[in-house]
Write a protein that holds these residues in place. Structure first.
Motif, short mmCIF file in Angstrom:
data_model
loop_
_atom_site.label_atom_id
_atom_site.label_comp_id
_atom_site.label_asym_id
_atom_site.label_seq_id
_atom_site.Cartn_x
_atom_site.Cartn_y
_atom_site.Cartn_z
N ASP A 31 0.81 -1.22 0.00
CA ASP A 31 0.00 0.00 0.00
C ASP A 31 0.85 1.27 0.00
O ASP A 31 0.31 2.37 -0.07
N TYR A 32 2.15 1.11 0.12
CA TYR A 32 3.03 2.26 0.28
C TYR A 32 4.07 2.34 -0.85
O TYR A 32 4.66 1.34 -1.23
N ASN A 33 4.26 3.53 -1.33
CA ASN A 33 5.35 3.82 -2.24
C ASN A 33 6.59 4.15 -1.41
O ASN A 33 6.50 4.71 -0.32
N ILE A 34 7.76 3.78 -1.92
CA ILE A 34 9.00 3.95 -1.15
C ILE A 34 9.98 4.83 -1.90
O ILE A 34 10.12 4.73 -3.12
N GLY A 35 10.64 5.68 -1.15
CA GLY A 35 11.65 6.54 -1.76
C GLY A 35 12.94 6.55 -0.96
O GLY A 35 12.94 6.22 0.23
N TRP A 36 14.01 6.92 -1.64
CA TRP A 36 15.30 7.13 -0.98
C TRP A 36 15.64 8.61 -1.01
O TRP A 36 15.46 9.28 -2.04
N PHE A 37 16.14 9.10 0.09
CA PHE A 37 16.55 10.48 0.24
C PHE A 37 17.94 10.50 0.86
O PHE A 37 18.37 9.50 1.43
N ARG A 38 18.62 11.62 0.78
CA ARG A 38 19.94 11.70 1.40
C ARG A 38 20.19 13.10 1.92
O ARG A 38 19.63 14.08 1.43
N GLN A 39 21.05 13.17 2.92
CA GLN A 39 21.42 14.46 3.49
C GLN A 39 22.92 14.47 3.71
O GLN A 39 23.45 13.69 4.52
#
Length: 130
Positions: A31-39
């Protein structure tokens, strides 16, 4: 408990590769879309890539197109980020995030855009030496 747990961060030389994993638990993965982020140190968090739970379509920030690949293993409730040809500017803490609304993740890929997503992981550190 609802959670995302990232793993796979490490120290690597420029030109090398790493594969990050984001393991989901406590919610319905499909049910969820997944993303990658970075800092990166001293910088704002930025979007890297995301994947649609419904279609499997993938989306990337311009800075990583052609080098990074996001994929999903629904049997393992895990999303991966394969990172090739790493550069020193890829050095950052990498986070995965999940949200039922794909458009929120897509907006998050745009530089300077808000990243108001429902579930966040704790992050994994990637260091690329020159």
């Amino acid at each position: 408990e609802v959670q995302l747990v990232e793993s796979g961060g490490s120290y690597v030389q420029a030109g090398g590769s790493l594969r990050l994993a984001c393991a989901a638990s406590g919610f319905t993965f499909g049910d969820y879309n997944i993303g990658w982020f970075r800092q990166a140190p001293g910088k704002e968090r930025e979007g890297v890539a995301c994947i649609s739970s419904r279609s499997g379509s993938t989306y990337y920030a311009d800075s990583v197109k052609g080098r990074f690949t996001i994929s999903s293993d629904n049997a393992k409730n895990t999303v991966y980020l394969q990172m090739n040809n790493l550069k020193p500017e890829d050095t950052a803490v990498y986070y995965c995030a999940a949200d039922p609304t794909l458009s929120l993740l897509l907006v998050g890929l745009l530089p300077g855009s808000p990243q108001s997503l429902e579930i966040w992981g704790q992050g994994t550190l990637v260091t690329v030496s020159s």
